[in-house]
Design a protein around this motif. Structure first.
Motif, mmCIF file in Angstrom:
data_model
loop_
_atom_site.group_PDB
_atom_site.id
_atom_site.type_symbol
_atom_site.label_atom_id
_atom_site.label_comp_id
_atom_site.label_asym_id
_atom_site.label_seq_id
_atom_site.Cartn_x
_atom_site.Cartn_y
_atom_site.Cartn_z
ATOM 1 N N GLN A 230 0.837 -1.191 0.000
ATOM 2 C CA GLN A 230 0.000 0.000 0.000
ATOM 3 C C GLN A 230 0.875 1.244 0.000
ATOM 4 O O GLN A 230 1.855 1.334 0.738
ATOM 5 N N SER A 231 0.509 2.176 -0.852
ATOM 6 C CA SER A 231 1.172 3.463 -0.923
ATOM 7 C C SER A 231 0.101 4.537 -0.819
ATOM 8 O O SER A 231 -0.778 4.626 -1.679
ATOM 9 N N THR A 232 0.164 5.362 0.202
ATOM 10 C CA THR A 232 -0.905 6.344 0.441
ATOM 11 C C THR A 232 -0.786 7.564 -0.466
ATOM 12 O O THR A 232 -1.784 8.112 -0.917
ATOM 13 N N GLU A 233 0.435 8.007 -0.756
ATOM 14 C CA GLU A 233 0.603 9.216 -1.544
ATOM 15 C C GLU A 233 1.409 9.012 -2.817
ATOM 16 O O GLU A 233 1.591 9.954 -3.577
ATOM 17 N N GLY A 234 1.942 7.847 -3.042
ATOM 18 C CA GLY A 234 2.762 7.621 -4.221
ATOM 19 C C GLY A 234 2.287 6.433 -5.019
ATOM 20 O O GLY A 234 1.088 6.140 -5.111
ATOM 21 N N GLU A 235 3.206 5.718 -5.605
ATOM 22 C CA GLU A 235 2.886 4.572 -6.439
ATOM 23 C C GLU A 235 3.784 3.412 -6.051
ATOM 24 O O GLU A 235 4.834 3.587 -5.429
ATOM 25 N N ILE A 236 3.355 2.238 -6.464
ATOM 26 C CA ILE A 236 4.128 1.012 -6.270
ATOM 27 C C ILE A 236 4.790 0.699 -7.602
ATOM 28 O O ILE A 236 4.101 0.447 -8.599
ATOM 29 N N PHE A 237 6.095 0.718 -7.636
ATOM 30 C CA PHE A 237 6.858 0.576 -8.880
ATOM 31 C C PHE A 237 7.629 -0.731 -8.808
ATOM 32 O O PHE A 237 8.457 -0.930 -7.909
ATOM 33 N N LEU A 238 7.359 -1.625 -9.752
ATOM 34 C CA LEU A 238 8.057 -2.900 -9.870
ATOM 35 C C LEU A 238 8.972 -2.820 -11.077
ATOM 36 O O LEU A 238 8.505 -2.724 -12.217
ATOM 37 N N ASN A 239 10.267 -2.868 -10.838
ATOM 38 C CA ASN A 239 11.253 -2.727 -11.913
ATOM 39 C C ASN A 239 12.111 -3.978 -11.920
ATOM 40 O O ASN A 239 12.926 -4.190 -11.021
ATOM 41 N N ALA A 240 11.911 -4.840 -12.929
ATOM 42 C CA ALA A 240 12.673 -6.070 -13.043
ATOM 43 C C ALA A 240 12.616 -6.541 -14.487
ATOM 44 O O ALA A 240 11.732 -6.140 -15.260
ATOM 45 N N ASP A 241 13.559 -7.407 -14.853
ATOM 46 C CA ASP A 241 13.535 -7.969 -16.201
ATOM 47 C C ASP A 241 12.335 -8.882 -16.404
ATOM 48 O O ASP A 241 11.736 -8.907 -17.486
ATOM 49 N N THR A 242 11.961 -9.615 -15.405
ATOM 50 C CA THR A 242 10.834 -10.533 -15.499
ATOM 51 C C THR A 242 10.012 -10.438 -14.231
ATOM 52 O O THR A 242 10.569 -10.505 -13.127
ATOM 53 N N ILE A 243 8.730 -10.262 -14.374
ATOM 54 C CA ILE A 243 7.809 -10.240 -13.251
ATOM 55 C C ILE A 243 6.840 -11.401 -13.454
ATOM 56 O O ILE A 243 6.115 -11.453 -14.455
ATOM 57 N N ARG A 244 6.814 -12.329 -12.551
ATOM 58 C CA ARG A 244 5.988 -13.529 -12.659
ATOM 59 C C ARG A 244 4.987 -13.562 -11.516
ATOM 60 O O ARG A 244 5.348 -13.325 -10.363
ATOM 61 N N LEU A 245 3.752 -13.879 -11.863
ATOM 62 C CA LEU A 245 2.694 -14.081 -10.889
ATOM 63 C C LEU A 245 2.204 -15.512 -11.065
ATOM 64 O O LEU A 245 1.511 -15.825 -12.048
ATOM 65 N N GLY A 246 2.556 -16.379 -10.186
ATOM 66 C CA GLY A 246 2.217 -17.784 -10.313
ATOM 67 C C GLY A 246 0.858 -18.113 -9.744
ATOM 68 O O GLY A 246 0.266 -17.349 -8.968
ATOM 69 N N ASN A 247 0.343 -19.284 -10.148
ATOM 70 C CA ASN A 247 -0.930 -19.825 -9.656
ATOM 71 C C ASN A 247 -2.111 -18.886 -9.929
ATOM 72 O O ASN A 247 -3.039 -18.785 -9.128
ATOM 73 N N LEU A 248 -2.091 -18.179 -11.068
ATOM 74 C CA LEU A 248 -3.224 -17.344 -11.454
ATOM 75 C C LEU A 248 -4.179 -18.158 -12.337
ATOM 76 O O LEU A 248 -3.745 -18.949 -13.189
ATOM 77 N N PRO A 249 -5.501 -18.023 -12.166
ATOM 78 C CA PRO A 249 -6.442 -18.727 -13.052
ATOM 79 C C PRO A 249 -6.353 -18.178 -14.471
ATOM 80 O O PRO A 249 -6.101 -16.995 -14.689
ATOM 81 N N VAL A 250 -6.548 -19.073 -15.464
ATOM 82 C CA VAL A 250 -6.449 -18.726 -16.874
ATOM 83 C C VAL A 250 -7.850 -18.714 -17.470
ATOM 84 O O VAL A 250 -8.606 -19.684 -17.337
ATOM 85 N N GLY A 251 -8.223 -17.603 -18.105
ATOM 86 C CA GLY A 251 -9.515 -17.506 -18.770
ATOM 87 C C GLY A 251 -9.460 -18.084 -20.180
ATOM 88 O O GLY A 251 -8.378 -18.311 -20.740
ATOM 89 N N SER A 252 -10.611 -18.324 -20.761
ATOM 90 C CA SER A 252 -10.724 -18.874 -22.117
ATOM 91 C C SER A 252 -11.213 -17.785 -23.063
ATOM 92 O O SER A 252 -11.955 -16.890 -22.678
ATOM 93 N N PHE A 253 -10.795 -17.893 -24.316
ATOM 94 C CA PHE A 253 -11.190 -16.923 -25.347
ATOM 95 C C PHE A 253 -11.483 -17.686 -26.642
ATOM 96 O O PHE A 253 -10.698 -18.556 -27.050
ATOM 97 N N SER A 254 -12.589 -17.392 -27.238
ATOM 98 C CA SER A 254 -12.979 -18.010 -28.522
ATOM 99 C C SER A 254 -13.530 -16.929 -29.439
ATOM 100 O O SER A 254 -14.307 -16.074 -29.016
ATOM 101 N N SER A 255 -13.143 -16.969 -30.715
ATOM 102 C CA SER A 255 -13.586 -16.004 -31.724
ATOM 103 C C SER A 255 -13.999 -16.740 -32.997
ATOM 104 O O SER A 255 -13.584 -17.882 -33.251
ATOM 105 N N SER A 256 -14.848 -16.119 -33.802
ATOM 106 C CA SER A 256 -15.301 -16.742 -35.063
ATOM 107 C C SER A 256 -14.155 -16.873 -36.032
ATOM 108 O O SER A 256 -13.272 -16.024 -36.101
ATOM 109 N N SER A 257 -14.162 -17.983 -36.801
ATOM 110 C CA SER A 257 -13.086 -18.253 -37.746
ATOM 111 C C SER A 257 -13.168 -17.300 -38.912
ATOM 112 O O SER A 257 -14.247 -16.967 -39.400
ATOM 113 N N SER A 258 -12.087 -16.816 -39.371
ATOM 114 C CA SER A 258 -11.984 -15.886 -40.494
ATOM 115 C C SER A 258 -11.378 -16.569 -41.697
ATOM 116 O O SER A 258 -10.736 -17.614 -41.564
#
Length: 305
Positions: A230-258
């Motif tokens: 939590q930052s009350t007056e500023g921002e949370i800055f993540l500076n790294a070459d790779t940022i990974r968030l593990g164990n996140l649920p994956v949504g599905s996406f479907s679109s009409s064929s072109s």
């Protein structure tokens, strides 16, 4: 015959004649004389024994013109050599040992050193016992060998540690019942630094920011329930070459064929790209990115994630 001769002749004839003349003894005789000789002999023996004992005591106690035994009286004070015992209180101004020799104070019970003021009131006391060492004074200080730097001091208000490094070697670490105020906390080289609160929360606060730096290793923050950034007056800055968030649920996406999807190039494998989406309740999930896709197409993930 003259008159004098006549008088002398008549006196000699008138005196009675005795065969054994009487003598009157003068002095001490008999049992009185024997008692007197006995007392004189007893007095002589007592004097000889007394003289012998005096010489023996002088020899054993090592009496000299400078003192007796291990005690020597010098111009600077009294000097004791060897082991000395004091059965009554000792009042001195200064006690020091010989050069290159330690000073040892030994007692079968406790050793107590008292300091009093001019009124006789107790101002300081140091007691060395079999179970503990106790010091009672207004302020207790431990100084360096030079005498200028204070390594440790304690009074009624605070405890100050003036050493360059505070090292805790216990297996359980350091336990603090209340807050700890320090500008720098670091571990030994090649050792991990671990800040842990097993049953309560761990709070780090600073008016100008808190900096956590791991120069040659990983930084790990673990909690049982929730981790809040939590930052009350500023921002949370993540500076790294790779940022990974593990164990996140994956949504599905479907679109009409072109029509373009039936081209030969569509059969070539391509890398799937995901979008990081946020639910209204603050939860995050991943959604495959496609043409014209948005996170709202997979908003049903927020219901079961």
């Amino acid at each position: 015959m003259t008159r004098e001769q006549y008088i002398l002749a008549t006196q000699q004839n008138s005196l009675p004649r005795t065969d054994h003349p009487q003598f009157y003894p003068v002095g001490i005789y008999g049992w009185r004389k024997r008692c007197l000789y006995f007392f004189v002999l007893l007095l002589l023996v007592t004097m000889i024994v007394n003289l012998a004992m005096t010489i023996w005591i002088l020899k054993v106690m090592n009496f000299t013109v400078d003192g007796m035994g291990n005690l020597r009286v010098t111009k600077n004070g009294i000097r004791l050599e060897g082991i000395s015992e004091f059965l009554l209180p000792l009042y001195v101004k200064e006690i020091h040992s010989r050069k290159d020799n330690p000073l040892v104070l030994q007692s079968d019970r406790n050793i107590t050193v008292n300091a009093r003021n001019h009124m006789g009131q107790l101002t300081g006391q140091l007691t060395v016992g079999a179970d503990a060492v106790e010091a009672q004074c207004k302020r207790f200080e431990v100084r360096a060998s030079e005498g200028s730097k204070v390594l440790f001091s304690a009074d009624e208000d605070e405890i100050v540690i003036g050493a360059d490094r505070l090292k805790v070697t216990g297996t359980e670490g350091a336990v603090f019942g209340h807050s700890v105020e320090t500008p720098h906390i670091r571990a030994e080289p090649s050792q991990d630094l671990k800040l842990e609160s097993p049953t309560r929360s761990l709070v780090m606060e600073a008016p100008r920011g808190v900096q956590v730096n791991a120069a040659a290793g990983d930084l790990k923050a673990t909690c049982r329930k929730e981790l809040h950034l939590q930052s009350t007056e500023g921002e949370i800055f993540l500076n790294a070459d790779t940022i990974r968030l593990g164990n996140l649920p994956v949504g599905s996406f479907s679109s009409s064929s072109s029509p373009s999807s039936s081209s030969p190039s569509s059969s070539a494998p391509r890398q799937t790209i995901y979008e990081l989406c946020a639910c209204p309740n603050g939860k995050l999930y991943l959604s495959p990115a496609g043409a014209g896709s948005t996170c709202q197409l997979s908003s049903n993930i927020c219901l079961w994630s």
